[in-house]
Design a protein around this motif. Structure first.
Motif, PDB file in Angstrom:
ATOM      1  N   SER A   1       0.813  -1.212   0.000  1.00 12.28           N
ATOM      2  CA  SER A   1       0.000   0.000   0.000  1.00 12.28           C
ATOM      3  C   SER A   1       0.851   1.268   0.000  1.00 12.28           C
ATOM      4  N   TRP A   2       2.145   1.109  -0.181  1.00  9.97           N
ATOM      5  CA  TRP A   2       3.066   2.238  -0.265  1.00  9.97           C
ATOM      6  C   TRP A   2       3.346   2.546  -1.740  1.00  9.97           C
ATOM      7  N   THR A   3       3.808   3.766  -2.042  1.00  9.96           N
ATOM      8  CA  THR A   3       4.169   4.138  -3.406  1.00  9.96           C
ATOM      9  C   THR A   3       5.558   4.762  -3.409  1.00  9.96           C
ATOM     10  N   PHE A   4       6.455   4.128  -4.123  1.00  9.46           N
ATOM     11  CA  PHE A   4       7.855   4.547  -4.177  1.00  9.46           C
ATOM     12  C   PHE A   4       8.087   5.404  -5.414  1.00  9.46           C
ATOM     13  N   HIS A   5       8.732   6.559  -5.228  1.00 12.63           N
ATOM     14  CA  HIS A   5       9.071   7.468  -6.320  1.00 12.63           C
ATOM     15  C   HIS A   5      10.595   7.564  -6.402  1.00 12.63           C
ATOM     16  N   PRO A   6      11.217   6.702  -7.205  1.00 16.52           N
ATOM     17  CA  PRO A   6      12.686   6.649  -7.215  1.00 16.52           C
ATOM     18  C   PRO A   6      13.348   7.935  -7.666  1.00 16.52           C
ATOM     19  N   LEU A   7      12.799   8.618  -8.657  1.00 17.45           N
ATOM     20  CA  LEU A   7      13.428   9.850  -9.135  1.00 17.45           C
ATOM     21  C   LEU A   7      13.328  10.964  -8.105  1.00 17.45           C
ATOM     22  N   ASP A   8      12.239  10.970  -7.354  1.00 20.57           N
ATOM     23  CA  ASP A   8      12.044  11.997  -6.337  1.00 20.57           C
ATOM     24  C   ASP A   8      12.651  11.613  -4.992  1.00 20.57           C
ATOM     25  N   GLN A   9      13.158  10.384  -4.901  1.00 23.36           N
ATOM     26  CA  GLN A   9      13.794   9.903  -3.677  1.00 23.36           C
ATOM     27  C   GLN A   9      12.849  10.018  -2.482  1.00 23.36           C
ATOM     28  N   CYS A  10      11.651   9.478  -2.654  1.00 23.95           N
ATOM     29  CA  CYS A  10      10.704   9.475  -1.543  1.00 23.95           C
ATOM     30  C   CYS A  10       9.762   8.293  -1.710  1.00 23.95           C
ATOM     31  N   ILE A  11       9.040   7.994  -0.642  1.00 24.42           N
ATOM     32  CA  ILE A  11       8.041   6.939  -0.670  1.00 24.42           C
ATOM     33  C   ILE A  11       6.822   7.439   0.093  1.00 24.42           C
ATOM     34  N   ASP A  12       5.643   7.215  -0.486  1.00 21.90           N
ATOM     35  CA  ASP A  12       4.407   7.676   0.135  1.00 21.90           C
ATOM     36  C   ASP A  12       3.871   6.606   1.074  1.00 21.90           C
ATOM     37  N   SER A  13       3.730   6.974   2.335  1.00 24.19           N
ATOM     38  CA  SER A  13       3.180   6.081   3.345  1.00 24.19           C
ATOM     39  C   SER A  13       1.666   6.215   3.384  1.00 24.19           C
ATOM     40  N   PRO A  14       0.943   5.113   3.535  1.00 28.06           N
ATOM     41  CA  PRO A  14      -0.518   5.209   3.655  1.00 28.06           C
ATOM     42  C   PRO A  14      -0.949   5.775   5.005  1.00 28.06           C
ATOM     43  N   TYR A  15       0.001   5.954   5.921  1.00 28.36           N
ATOM     44  CA  TYR A  15      -0.328   6.411   7.268  1.00 28.36           C
ATOM     45  C   TYR A  15       0.135   7.838   7.552  1.00 28.36           C
ATOM     46  N   THR A  16       1.361   8.152   7.134  1.00 28.81           N
ATOM     47  CA  THR A  16       1.948   9.441   7.526  1.00 28.81           C
ATOM     48  C   THR A  16       2.281  10.346   6.343  1.00 28.81           C
ATOM     49  N   GLY A  17       1.997   9.918   5.119  1.00 23.77           N
ATOM     50  CA  GLY A  17       2.316  10.746   3.958  1.00 23.77           C
ATOM     51  C   GLY A  17       3.727  10.519   3.443  1.00 23.77           C
ATOM     52  N   ARG A  18       4.321  11.572   2.892  1.00 24.31           N
ATOM     53  CA  ARG A  18       5.623  11.461   2.241  1.00 24.31           C
ATOM     54  C   ARG A  18       6.740  11.177   3.237  1.00 24.31           C
ATOM     55  N   VAL A  19       7.608  10.231   2.871  1.00 22.97           N
ATOM     56  CA  VAL A  19       8.813   9.930   3.636  1.00 22.97           C
ATOM     57  C   VAL A  19       9.995  10.169   2.704  1.00 22.97           C
ATOM     58  N   LEU A  20      10.883  11.073   3.072  1.00 25.83           N
ATOM     59  CA  LEU A  20      12.051  11.360   2.247  1.00 25.83           C
ATOM     60  C   LEU A  20      13.102  10.282   2.426  1.00 25.83           C
ATOM     61  N   LEU A  21      13.761   9.918   1.329  1.00 22.89           N
ATOM     62  CA  LEU A  21      14.841   8.952   1.352  1.00 22.89           C
ATOM     63  C   LEU A  21      16.136   9.632   0.928  1.00 22.89           C
ATOM     64  N   THR A  22      17.249   9.111   1.398  1.00 29.51           N
ATOM     65  CA  THR A  22      18.524   9.605   0.906  1.00 29.51           C
ATOM     66  C   THR A  22      18.778   9.014  -0.485  1.00 29.51           C
ATOM     67  N   GLU A  23      19.770   9.545  -1.158  1.00 36.51           N
ATOM     68  CA  GLU A  23      20.101   9.043  -2.495  1.00 36.51           C
ATOM     69  C   GLU A  23      20.425   7.554  -2.467  1.00 36.51           C
ATOM     70  N   VAL A  24      21.191   7.129  -1.466  1.00 35.00           N
ATOM     71  CA  VAL A  24      21.582   5.717  -1.372  1.00 35.00           C
ATOM     72  C   VAL A  24      20.380   4.844  -1.040  1.00 35.00           C
ATOM     73  N   GLU A  25      19.532   5.295  -0.133  1.00 36.49           N
ATOM     74  CA  GLU A  25      18.322   4.524   0.204  1.00 36.49           C
ATOM     75  C   GLU A  25      17.431   4.341  -1.014  1.00 36.49           C
ATOM     76  N   ALA A  26      17.266   5.416  -1.785  1.00 35.14           N
ATOM     77  CA  ALA A  26      16.430   5.333  -2.980  1.00 35.14           C
ATOM     78  C   ALA A  26      17.047   4.390  -4.009  1.00 35.14           C
ATOM     79  N   ALA A  27      18.363   4.448  -4.168  1.00 30.77           N
ATOM     80  CA  ALA A  27      19.040   3.557  -5.117  1.00 30.77           C
ATOM     81  C   ALA A  27      18.902   2.098  -4.681  1.00 30.77           C
ATOM     82  N   PHE A  28      19.027   1.848  -3.393  1.00 30.70           N
ATOM     83  CA  PHE A  28      18.890   0.499  -2.846  1.00 30.70           C
ATOM     84  C   PHE A  28      17.490  -0.044  -3.125  1.00 30.70           C
ATOM     85  N   LEU A  29      16.477   0.772  -2.811  1.00 31.75           N
ATOM     86  CA  LEU A  29      15.099   0.332  -3.004  1.00 31.75           C
ATOM     87  C   LEU A  29      14.767   0.182  -4.480  1.00 31.75           C
TER      88      LEU A  29
END
Length: 219
Positions: free
Chosen positions: A131-159
């Protein structure tokens, strides 16, 4: 102008230089201690905050923890002279959204700030992970509970590696070579799995015993 920026830096040379250079794009304010930084944040609204990890008295990590404890969600970039992985992770665990190791180029500092404050409201498809939505170019993931969660460049690359083939189990060795620079310890993979789970959901990444990791399906 990109918005209001608070810089918490006690270096008598670097602080004013950052303030003056970034003033071309930001409405900047400078504070020389964590305590003064907290007062500023609680008195004014900011679009981004830069925090030096080593501050007199209360450290930068303690400052970030205190702001997050007070439910301040402003994106925070931590500056550190310590480039070891465990030092970087400590800053992120405190609640910082990204880090930058000194010495740095101002072009990279500006780019990191733009990434932290980019407008994520524009429509895009993203990648569904449960139920989450990952946006690799924007380096973030949308949580169904708390909204946008920012990721670091490395975290986004890993995911992004896991999300590209969600049915595949990736070995630690593959992930280490695909995501991290040469010289990183194999334990780096486990560290980032831990950090992504802590930032998002423990089921975001599945551990396949004896084989590695694959994308999970968090609720």
């Amino acid at each position: 102008m990109s918005g209001r920026l608070l810089i918490v830096e006690d270096d008598p040379r670097l602080g004013p230089i950052m303030r003056d250079v970034l003033a071309a794009s930001w409405e900047t304010e400078l504070r020389a201690s964590a305590e003064a930084g907290i007062d500023a944040v609680l008195s004014h609204g900011y679009d981004a905050i830069i925090v030096d990890r080593r501050l007199p008295g209360m450290s930068g990590e303690e400052l970030v923890r205190e702001l997050r404890r007070r439910k301040v969600g402003t994106p925070i970039l931590m500056l550190t002279a310590l480039g070891e992985l465990h030092d970087r992770v400590a800053g992120l665990d405190a609640g910082a959204n990204d880090y930058l190791v000194k010495p740095f180029e101002f072009e990279e500092l500006s780019a990191r700030l733009r990434a932290l404050t980019r407008d994520y409201t524009r429509p895009d498809e993203g990648v569904a992970i449960g139920s989450w939505t990952f946006h690799p170019l924007d380096q973030c993931i949308d949580s169904p509970y708390t909204g946008r969660v920012l990721l670091t460049e490395v975290e986004a690359a890993f995911l992004a590696v896991l999300a590209a083939e969600p049915e595949r189990t990736f070995s630690r060795e593959y992930l280490l070579s695909a995501v991290f620079p040469r010289g990183e310890s194999p334990t780096t993979v486990e560290t980032y799995v831990h950090y992504l789970r802590r930032k998002t959901d423990r089921d975001l990444i599945q551990t396949i015993r004896g084989s590695g990791y694959r994308l999970g399906t968090p609720a």
